[in-house]
Design a protein around this motif. Structure first.
Motif, PDB file in Angstrom:
ATOM      1  N   ALA A 393      36.694  22.575 -26.896  1.00  0.00           N
ATOM      2  CA  ALA A 393      37.692  23.591 -26.554  1.00  0.00           C
ATOM      3  C   ALA A 393      37.100  24.976 -26.395  1.00  0.00           C
ATOM      4  CB  ALA A 393      38.787  23.616 -27.627  1.00  0.00           C
ATOM      5  N   SER A 408      41.999  22.672 -26.504  1.00  0.00           N
ATOM      6  CA  SER A 408      41.607  21.302 -26.848  1.00  0.00           C
ATOM      7  C   SER A 408      42.386  20.286 -26.027  1.00  0.00           C
ATOM      8  CB  SER A 408      41.825  21.060 -28.344  1.00  0.00           C
ATOM      9  OG  SER A 408      41.074  21.958 -29.125  1.00  0.00           O
ATOM     10  N   THR A 411      41.287  20.493 -22.279  1.00  0.00           N
ATOM     11  CA  THR A 411      39.925  19.971 -22.073  1.00  0.00           C
ATOM     12  C   THR A 411      39.918  18.456 -22.134  1.00  0.00           C
ATOM     13  OG1 THR A 411      39.020  21.975 -23.082  1.00  0.00           O
ATOM     14  CG2 THR A 411      37.553  20.090 -22.885  1.00  0.00           C
TER      15      THR A 411
END
Length: 532
Positions: A393, A408, A411
């Motif tokens: 992240a 997070s 990604t």
């Protein structure tokens, strides 16, 4: 002839004056100055209509300027051109403005970290006062603190200097010789931790024996891990070589690492004095544990600040081809993105620990239903946490200014869209950085333990533990640079695989995995028994 030439010069000057007035009017329009005032050249009679060159706006198109009946500068668009819709950027392609987000991320985490630092600084100052107070007293406390200053402080400071030297040496070696250093780190960590364990056991003291057994146990696990990941080393080396190529384009990229190492050394020097002062206060073990947690969180935040700085520089190079200023990126990481660094410093090590536990549980065999039920529950929780918080992240936090949880999620969604989960799960870059820290800590233990045993044997176990802690933390700060480069390569490739800066390393790896010609051991998410 002379009169004709004079007339031509006058006409030429008038035309140049008209052009200059038109250009000034266009510049005013570009600046958004839509109100035009008529400027009377002189005192005009009622019948005189001499006005300025910007006389009036065309009623059909306000941007068309009519100057003394001349042809307008800006043509009117045709109806077909007016009917064409304008292209708008899609949400999947962030605009350039998104890269300069000015909002603070994870403000609650930032507030908690700053509050914790204020309390820690106050506690350290109080303990320093207690230490000085103990030195001024003429009793057993004074003798004890003088003994600590003589036989503990020099070794700890030497361990700090040695750890900084090792940290910079590891980083330089990894940048210059990545192909050799990956295997060298795996097996040198095994040898150094085994040597440190044997040395501590040879001292034949209960405290050093316990530490020696722990070091030897870790070395055995390290050797097994090195054999287990031997098939991944070639791919890891290729990724590391390719991801470190942009570093040479930014000569000042290592400066944030130097600043963080210097700040870490200063804080550790003050911290060890506070530990000595805690021995002259109530419940010394509890205070020392709290100080240890403070040191771990603070140095982890320093590492992530360096990670965010490098990630922004490299990510903007991959995504936009920009040559970013390292100093400005460092300021941004210390201000706008500091909250995400604080939150990630708590979550990422916890998640990595859960990954190790998950792999261990997945290797268990047996018929114990309770054990496998616990494994199933633990892995489900780990899967959920990993999706909402992971080390990848930091790239999107640095590039787009997102919060830690949002970055997070986005990604991992990119990895799923590009079918890269198995590749990033099997990446061993984070393990290499971790083992580098352990290797530095083991070297510090060997040097400091041998020194302490010759001057004051009773401090051997304590100083060995402190030396390992300091060596590990300092090296992790320095290894943030190669770790961030590799993370940027994966995440930026997942966002734009067609970028000319990326080669065929990841596509070839995906093809090998899809065809079954390459074996990947990913992070287990469901125990094998429940896969059926």
């Amino acid at each position: 002839v002379v009169e004709r030439e004079n007339d031509e010069q006058v006409e030429r000057k008038q035309e140049e004056g008209k052009k200059e007035d038109i250009e000034e009017g266009v510049k005013d329009l570009e600046k958004g100055q839509m109100g035009f005032q008529e400027q009377v050249i002189g005192a005009n009679p009622p019948n005189d209509n001499h006005a300025s060159m910007l006389q009036r706006l065309n009623p059909s198109n306000p941007l068309r300027i009519v100057v003394n009946g001349s042809v307008p500068r800006f043509p009117t668009p045709s109806p077909s051109q007016q009917s064409q819709p304008r292209a708008t950027p899609t949400p999947s392609q962030p605009s350039l403005a998104t890269l300069n987000s000015g909002a603070y991320t994870n403000r609650i985490s930032l507030f908690l970290f700053l509050l914790h630092m204020v309390i820690a600084i106050g506690l350290v100052c109080f303990l320093l006062f207690k230490g000085i107070q103990g030195l001024l007293r003429e009793d057993d406390v004074q003798r004890k603190e003088k003994r600590l200053l003589e036989f503990l402080l020099p070794q700890v400071e030497a361990a700090s200097f040695l750890s900084i030297t090792l940290a910079l040496a590891w980083q330089k070696a990894v940048r210059e010789f990545p192909k050799f250093m990956v295997q060298f780190i795996l097996w040198s960590c095994f040898l150094m931790s085994l040597s440190a364990g044997i040395l501590l056991i040879c001292f034949q003291k209960p405290s050093t024996d316990v530490l020696g057994v722990l070091f030897m146990g870790f070395s055995i696990g390290n050797g097994l891990y090195a054999c287990w990941v031997s098939q991944r080393i070639v791919f890891c080396t290729k990724i590391m070589i390719k991801s470190l190529e942009p570093v040479s384009k930014f000569p000042g990229l290592s400066r944030p690492i130097y600043w963080m190492l210097g700040a870490g050394f200063l804080w550790m020097s003050i911290w060890i004095l506070a530990v000595m002062g805690a021995l002259n206060f109530y419940v010394p073990p509890l205070i020392i544990i709290l100080l240890g947690l403070n040191l771990a969180w603070t140095t982890e935040v320093m590492k992530n600040v360096a990670n965010l700085t490098v990630s922004r520089v490299i990510a903007l190079y991959y995504l936009r081809g920009m040559q970013s200023n390292t100093h400005f990126c460092f300021q941004r990481a210390l201000s706008l993105n500091l909250g995400s660094a604080c939150l990630g410093s708590v979550f990422v090590p916890t998640i990595e620990f859960l990954r190790i536990i998950a792999r261990g549980l997945n290797l268990l065999e047996g018929e114990d239903e309770f054990m496998f039920s616990c494994a199933h529950c633990c892995l489900r929780v780990m899967e959920s946490i990993f999706r909402y918080g992971n080390g990848w992240a930091f790239v999107q936090i640095a590039a787009y200014g997102k919060g830690f949880v949002k970055a997070s999620q986005d990604t991992w969604a990119l990895f799923e869209r590009q079918e890269m989960e198995s590749i990033v799960d099997s990446d061993i870059t984070s393990s290499i950085c971790f083992l580098t820290g352990v290797c530095s800590g083991s070297i510090c233990v060997i040097v400091v333990a041998a020194w302490t045993y010759t001057v004051h044997q009773s401090f051997t176990a304590t100083i060995s533990l402190l030396a390992f802690f300091i060596g590990y933390l300092m090296t992790r700060i320095a290894m943030a640079l190669p770790h961030a480069c590799v993370s940027c390569y994966y995440v930026c490739y997942a966002e734009n695989p067609e970028n000319r800066l990326f080669d065929q390393t990841i596509p070839d790896r995906k093809q090998l995995i899809t065809s079954g010609r390459d074996v990947v051991v990913p992070t287990p998410r469901v125990p094998r028994r429940f896969n059926a």
